[in-house]
Design an enzyme around this catalytic site. Structure first.
Site, mmCIF file in Angstrom:
data_model
loop_
_atom_site.group_PDB
_atom_site.id
_atom_site.type_symbol
_atom_site.label_atom_id
_atom_site.label_comp_id
_atom_site.label_asym_id
_atom_site.label_seq_id
_atom_site.Cartn_x
_atom_site.Cartn_y
_atom_site.Cartn_z
ATOM 1 C CE LYS A 1 51.735 25.977 -13.410
ATOM 2 N NZ LYS A 1 51.581 25.716 -11.972
ATOM 3 N N GLY B 1 51.731 15.700 -5.210
ATOM 4 C CA GLY B 1 51.182 14.384 -5.463
ATOM 5 C C GLY B 1 50.045 14.336 -6.455
ATOM 6 C CB THR C 1 62.836 23.097 -15.784
ATOM 7 O OG1 THR C 1 62.328 23.763 -14.620
ATOM 8 C CG2 THR C 1 61.821 22.089 -16.278
#
Length: 629
Positions: free
Chosen positions: A420, A462, A484
């Site tokens: 990210k 997880g 989403t």
């Protein structure tokens, strides 16, 4: 029949089982011996030999009953009759026949029994008693569930030793809710044949067709030795159906552990669908840890705790766990104590990486050789609502630890980063990008002995706050599962795999400031992940558990990237690890910006903070920048 009468009847059968079996054998052997005389004698002979028939029949039946009892024929559970029991029955019959012949030669000297009676009566008696027991076995194996009407219809993948053992166990345990209908195997020589009475109807490519034709409810993979790629291919085929998917572990391990085969059948883990090979750590990773003081910040988190587990196995001089959340730190502390006891020197410190003086004190006191910096706020939506906290914790927590590492001559400082951070669209990703810039600038502008590195990877299955635990919670509540966007994709790896690669990347870091990029494999659609999780729980997507689409959240991408356009990578000796080239930055300007960023963050001015982050990370594209226009 009322339940009381059924239970009473079952009790009597159990209590007088041996007597019932003895009477059954007496009846069967008597019929066999009498039938022999009928077949070899005419009516006139029968009348002439009747007294001899009666007396010799009593002796014949007595020999069989006594020998059968002496050899334990009435102690075996014939519901589970196998080759050993069948062989025992035949041998007992031979002994009984020999005893009968010897006794008749002594007792019946005046009137001899025809020689044909001996052989034929023995054959009939053995056949009838054996047949009676096999019929009993078939009856017991089907009477409880009645031809599988209430059992799940099962297709077995694999027609080898594991499948044979499984079918054998199912036949011995009819109460199990499993009705094996057919099997498939990629060995075409087996297709069209049978295994333990089960037809092999095709190869794994035929699974979707057979599921429809045979109304299969459960697919059981009985090939424990499959490698990861073949396993993934088969799981992908199985996942295209609406069947519950289960797997059979290694039979050798089951035998070694002494477990029952049916108790070891497990649901397939969603991680198996990633089809990733297990990581074998190089010796450098061991040398990085062994006999050294290792500090893990954020050691109670998902990645941090797994780092602690793997580090503990490499016999460090001391493992230092630093975490602000005492519950998580306590949990991993107790786990490691239970496993290693006094063999592991463990030191747990409750502290915040934001606290400059506290971190300086810890580094000064503990003098770690290697630091894995995993402490961070990582939950994307929450950081969208609290960007100041993301900056305080992620950026300046990293800055504090990195400066301490340099000051106290830490050998290696490894930052846990994220995909990210590449062209970020959310605050969390942007702060992680600044963290990477911090270690690159410190590495380039100091002459210390510390090697700084960052390891960048995608989502781990997880981990706390990831989609998999959320999906499981939603399923436990009866659904729906929320996704989403139907097209959203993410890179995934398992937590142990990610941590193993972090350790290896840390070990191979030589040039300070490198960013290691992990091979995340192929991206996975979140929708596919949700559907497979439902199927592997024995449910049907959109029928038993619904899936609804909620729309992309602020700062969320449809897809993630592992590299920026201007970054180039080079290969390493590990095919799953690449090194991104450091970007050129103006160090003096960067550290000035960093001081300004800190001041704005502690002023809690969101709009000004977002603009400052944008100035420091030009690739940051965020909707918040337009909120107040």
């Amino acid at each position: 029949m009322p339940d009381y009468i059924k239970s009473k009847f079952s009790y009597l059968l159990s209590k007088y089982r041996k007597l019932i079996l003895l009477l059954s054998d007496i009846t069967v052997v008597t019929i066999a011996y009498s039938l022999t005389w009928v077949l070899i004698s005419g009516r006139a002979d029968m009348e002439a030999y009747f007294s001899l028939l009666v007396s010799s029949c009593f002796l014949f039946v007595s020999c069989f009953a006594i020998v059968y009892a002496a050899t334990g024929m009435y102690d075996s559970l014939w519901r589970y009759a196998e080759v050993v029991e069948i062989s025992k029955c035949c041998m007992s019959s031979v002994v009984a026949t020999i005893a009968f012949v010897c006794m008749t030669l002594v007792l019946f000297q005046e009137r001899r029994i025809p020689l044909s009676v001996y052989g034929l009566s023995a054959l009939f008696a053995t056949t009838f008693t054996l047949y009676m027991r096999l019929v009993y076995r078939m009856y017991r194996n089907t009477k409880i569930t009645g031809i599988g009407k209430k059992r799940r219809r099962v297709l077995i993948v694999g027609a080898g030793d594991a499948a044979s053992t499984l079918i054998h166990e199912v036949n011995k345990n009819p109460t199990k809710e499993m009705n094996i209908i057919c099997a498939v195997d990629d060995d075409k020589d087996k297709v069209g044949r049978t295994i333990m009475g089960i037809n092999v109807l095709g190869t794994t490519d035929d699974i979707p067709t057979l599921v429809q034709q045979c109304q299969i409810e459960t697919i059981l993979i009985a090939i424990p030795t499959l490698d990861s790629k073949k396993r993934k291919r088969i799981l992908d085929i199985c996942a295209s159906t609406n069947c519950n998917i289960r797997t059979l572990p290694d039979i050798v391990k089951i035998i070694k552990d002494g477990d029952n085969l049916l108790t070891r059948i497990t649901d397939v883990k969603v991680e198996d669908l990633l089809g990733r090979e297990p990581i074998i750590l190089a010796e450098e990773a061991y040398n990085l840890i062994n006999k050294k003081v290792i500090m893990v910040t954020g050691g109670g988190g998902s990645i941090g705790s797994e780092l602690c587990r793997q580090i503990a196995s490499f016999d460090p001089e001391k493992l230092v766990i630093v975490d602000i959340y005492e519950n998580s730190a306590y949990s991993i502390q107790q786990e490691l104590k239970r496993k290693y006891g006094s063999k592991l020197k463990l030191d747990v410190r409750i502290a915040s990486v934001r606290d400059t003086k506290k971190m300086d004190t810890l580094f000064d006191e503990l003098r770690p050789n290697v630091v894995f910096h995993a402490a961070a706020h990582k939950h994307v939506p929450l950081m969208e609502d609290a960007p100041e906290e993301a900056v305080k914790n992620n950026v300046f927590g990293t800055y504090n630890c990195a400066l301490c590492a340099e000051k106290y001559n830490v050998e290696k400082f490894v930052l846990i980063s994220t995909d990210k951070a590449v062209n970020p669209t959310n605050v969390m990703g942007a702060t992680k990008r600044i963290c990477e810039m911090i270690i690159q600038n410190i590495a380039e502008n100091t002459e210390g002995t510390t090697t700084f590195a960052a390891v960048r990877f995608g989502n781990v299955l997880g981990s706390n706050g990831s989609v998999l635990p959320l999906f499981k919670e939603q399923m436990a509540e009866g659904g729906p599962i929320t996704v989403t966007d139907k097209d959203i994709v993410r890179y995934f790896m398992t937590i142990p795999e990610a941590v193993s690669l972090v350790l290896e990347a840390g070990a191979m870091s030589r040039k300070s400031g490198e960013i290691f990029v992990l091979d995340m494999g192929d991206p996975v659609k979140i929708l596919t992940l949700a559907e497979n999780l439902i199927k592997m729980s024995g449910l049907i997507p959109y029928k038993d558990i619904d899936i609804v689409f909620t729309g992309l959240r602020p700062g969320e991408k449809l897809y993630e990237e592992l590299l920026q356009d201007e970054e180039s990578v080079r290969k390493t000796e590990n095919k799953k690890i690449f090194i991104g080239s450091p970007l050129k930055m103006d160090a003096s300007r960067f550290f000035t910006d960093l001081l300004e960023l800190k001041a704005i963050a502690y002023e809690n001015d969101t709009e000004k903070l977002m603009l400052k982050i944008k100035g420091m990370v030009p690739t940051f594209n965020h909707e918040v920048l337009n909120y107040h226009e």
